[in-house]
Design an enzyme around this catalytic site. Structure first.
Site, short mmCIF file in Angstrom:
data_model
loop_
_atom_site.label_atom_id
_atom_site.label_comp_id
_atom_site.label_asym_id
_atom_site.label_seq_id
_atom_site.Cartn_x
_atom_site.Cartn_y
_atom_site.Cartn_z
N GLU A 1 -2.52 5.38 6.48
CA GLU A 1 -1.53 6.47 6.60
C GLU A 1 -1.29 7.14 5.25
O GLU A 1 -0.15 7.43 4.87
CB GLU A 1 -0.19 5.92 7.11
N ASN B 1 -0.54 -3.88 10.21
CA ASN B 1 -0.39 -2.65 9.43
C ASN B 1 0.98 -2.62 8.75
O ASN B 1 1.99 -2.93 9.38
CB ASN B 1 -0.52 -1.46 10.40
N GLU C 1 4.64 -3.13 10.44
CA GLU C 1 5.86 -3.24 9.63
C GLU C 1 6.77 -4.40 10.05
O GLU C 1 7.97 -4.22 10.24
CB GLU C 1 6.64 -1.92 9.69
N ASP D 1 -0.49 9.32 2.23
CA ASP D 1 0.01 10.60 1.72
C ASP D 1 0.77 10.32 0.43
O ASP D 1 1.22 9.21 0.21
CB ASP D 1 0.85 11.38 2.75
N HIS E 1 1.64 5.09 1.85
CA HIS E 1 2.62 6.17 1.64
C HIS E 1 3.15 6.05 0.21
O HIS E 1 3.96 5.16 -0.09
CB HIS E 1 3.78 6.04 2.62
C1 XIL Z 1 6.09 8.80 11.64
C2 XIL Z 1 5.62 10.15 12.20
O1 XIL Z 1 4.76 10.74 11.27
C3 XIL Z 1 6.80 11.02 12.48
O2 XIL Z 1 6.38 12.23 13.14
C4 XIL Z 1 7.83 10.29 13.36
O3 XIL Z 1 8.98 11.09 13.52
C5 XIL Z 1 8.22 8.97 12.71
O4 XIL Z 1 7.05 8.20 12.48
N1 XIL Z 1 4.83 4.41 9.33
C6 XIL Z 1 4.18 4.45 10.53
C7 XIL Z 1 4.09 5.74 11.27
O5 XIL Z 1 3.58 3.45 10.92
O6 XIL Z 1 4.07 5.55 12.66
C8 XIL Z 1 5.21 6.68 10.91
O7 XIL Z 1 4.98 7.93 11.55
C9 XIL Z 1 5.31 6.83 9.42
C10 XIL Z 1 5.60 5.50 8.76
#
Ligand code: XIL
Length: 397
Positions: free
Chosen positions: A289, A216, A170, A291, A258
């Site tokens: 990641e 990422n 990020e 969802d 996401h």
């Molecule tokens: C999130 C976790 O799922 C949570 O438990 C934590 O509180 C915050 O981070 N992008 C990412 C992940 O790269 O590391 C993040 O994970 C979600 C967004």
């Protein structure tokens, strides 16, 4: 080990697959495929289906189903938080490896690959680090040295055990940030300038010659205007292209995935096109990641089917788009979900105004949702000529 050689004559292909009890994608009709795990079905294509794992859930003696599903359904795991800097080094100079080691050992026992997450990110940094920079007790040269040391220490500890490392996470701003013109954002860019990205990859490579090194990010599922000033995918594309041109050892781009059902999102062709453009640079890709959350309206919370059903269907449809695009791109190596059950998902805790949830493949009672069946069906009903075996790059020196 999956070994496939293609002898193509039109669409005729001959394949040999070394995964026992897994029906190769080329073997005609699979037998009772719906009885197979996502893990086995993914490996028909050489695709690793992964999940983020939560340390507390993994350790909970009263929650055996969580461990069983992690073990049975997935061929890759990512530590949801255990490898972040604040978890590993809460006190300066004192690393606590227990939680991360446990995830690594569990994955090895289960015969799973590991995505390492994450080496350089502006969030979940230890306070000794951010406070030290804020109060001036850590200067710029020291900060760079601390980052180098951290990357070297963590990558060396797990050398040879991590398949893909998220080296930088990020780093790029969003159009809603200030200024809206896309730029390198956050703690590291602010204090070290954008050069930290190339440094991080070089330091990671020095500590593990074989891991695949990934950049990422989120909101890079598809290209937009094509102008790097407001198209984040284009900005990231140009950034990794420039890193490659300078000989920086980067092997892949991870697209977090996401999504939310309230947004327009993309179709399969748009997502496949983005993956192909990264692949054309010679890079691997992965969904890292995934969802797909929905707003928990009053009706949803009250259990009104008219409100719940369209959300579950839209969530499934978005999982489908990302997975189908990944299957279609041989350099898309893995498809990882960010938690697999609504019982343990970061979404409700993170997106609470308005409240959101319903983002994963299983409900809170570990019942597979429509999204699970959709993902399974995608893995079953895919094969040549449109879905070919994975092509894994050699780690760049
Ligand atoms: C999130 C976790 O799922 C949570 O438990 C934590 O509180 C915050 O981070 N992008 C990412 C992940 O790269 O590391 C993040 O994970 C979600 C967004």
């Amino acid at each position: 080990m999956l070994l496939r050689r293609w002898i193509a004559a039109g669409v005729v292909a001959v394949a040999t697959v070394g995964v026992l009890s897994t029906v190769p994608a080329t073997a005609g009709r699979p037998h009772d495929p719906a009885d197979q795990s996502l893990r086995a079905l993914g490996l028909r294509h050489g695709l690793y289906v992964g999940t983020a794992v939560d340390t507390a859930a993994l350790d909970d003696p009263d929650d055996p189903r969580y461990r069983e599903i992690v073990r049975d359904e997935f061929s890759s795991v990512t530590a949801e938080n255990a490898m972040k800097w604040e978890s590993l080094e809460p006190t300066r100079g004192r690393y606590d490896w227990a939680a991360a080691d446990k995830i690594v050992a569990t994955a090895q026992r289960n015969g799973q690959r590991l995505r390492g997450h994450v080496l350089v990110w502006h969030n979940q940094l230890p306070t000794w680090l951010t406070d030290g920079v804020a109060d001036g007790s850590i200067d710029k040269a020291q900060l760079r040295q601390i980052l180098r040391q951290h990357i070297t220490t963590v990558v060396s500890r797990y050398r040879g055990k991590i398949w893909q490392w998220d080296v930088v996470n990020e780093a790029v701003s969003d159009p809603w940030d200030d200024p809206p013109t896309l730029h390198y954002k956050g703690f590291w860019a602010q204090h070290l300038g954008p050069g930290y990205v190339a440094d991080a990859f070089r330091w990671a490579r020095a500590a593990d010659p074989k891991a695949l090194l990934f950049y990422n990010d989120y909101n890079i599922e598809a290209f937009g205007s094509g102008d790097p000033a407001d198209d984040k995918t284009q900005f990231v594309h140009d950034m990794v292209r420039d890193l490659l041109a300078r000989g920086v050892p980067i092997d892949g781009v991870g697209s977090q995935g996401h999504l939310g059902t309230q947004y327009g999102n993309f179709d399969t062709f748009q997502v496949a096109d983005a993956l192909r453009r990264f692949a054309k640079l010679g890079l691997a890709t992965a969904f890292t990641e995934v969802d797909v959350r929905s707003q928990l309206t009053e009706g949803v919370r009250a259990g009104v089917p008219d409100e719940i059903n369209p959300r579950l269907q839209a969530s499934a449809a978005n999982f489908h788009v990302l997975l189908q695009a990944c299957l279609a791109e041989p350099r898309c190596l893995s498809f990882t979900v960010w938690g697999f059950t609504d019982r343990h998902s970061w979404v409700p805790g993170w997106f609470d105004d308005p409240p959101e949830g319903l983002a994963t493949l299983y409900d809170e009672n570990y019942q597979p949702k429509r999204a699970y069946q959709t993902v399974k069906a995608d893995l079953i009903f895919a094969g040549p000529p449109y879905v070919l075996p994975r092509v894994t790059p050699r780690p760049r020196r």
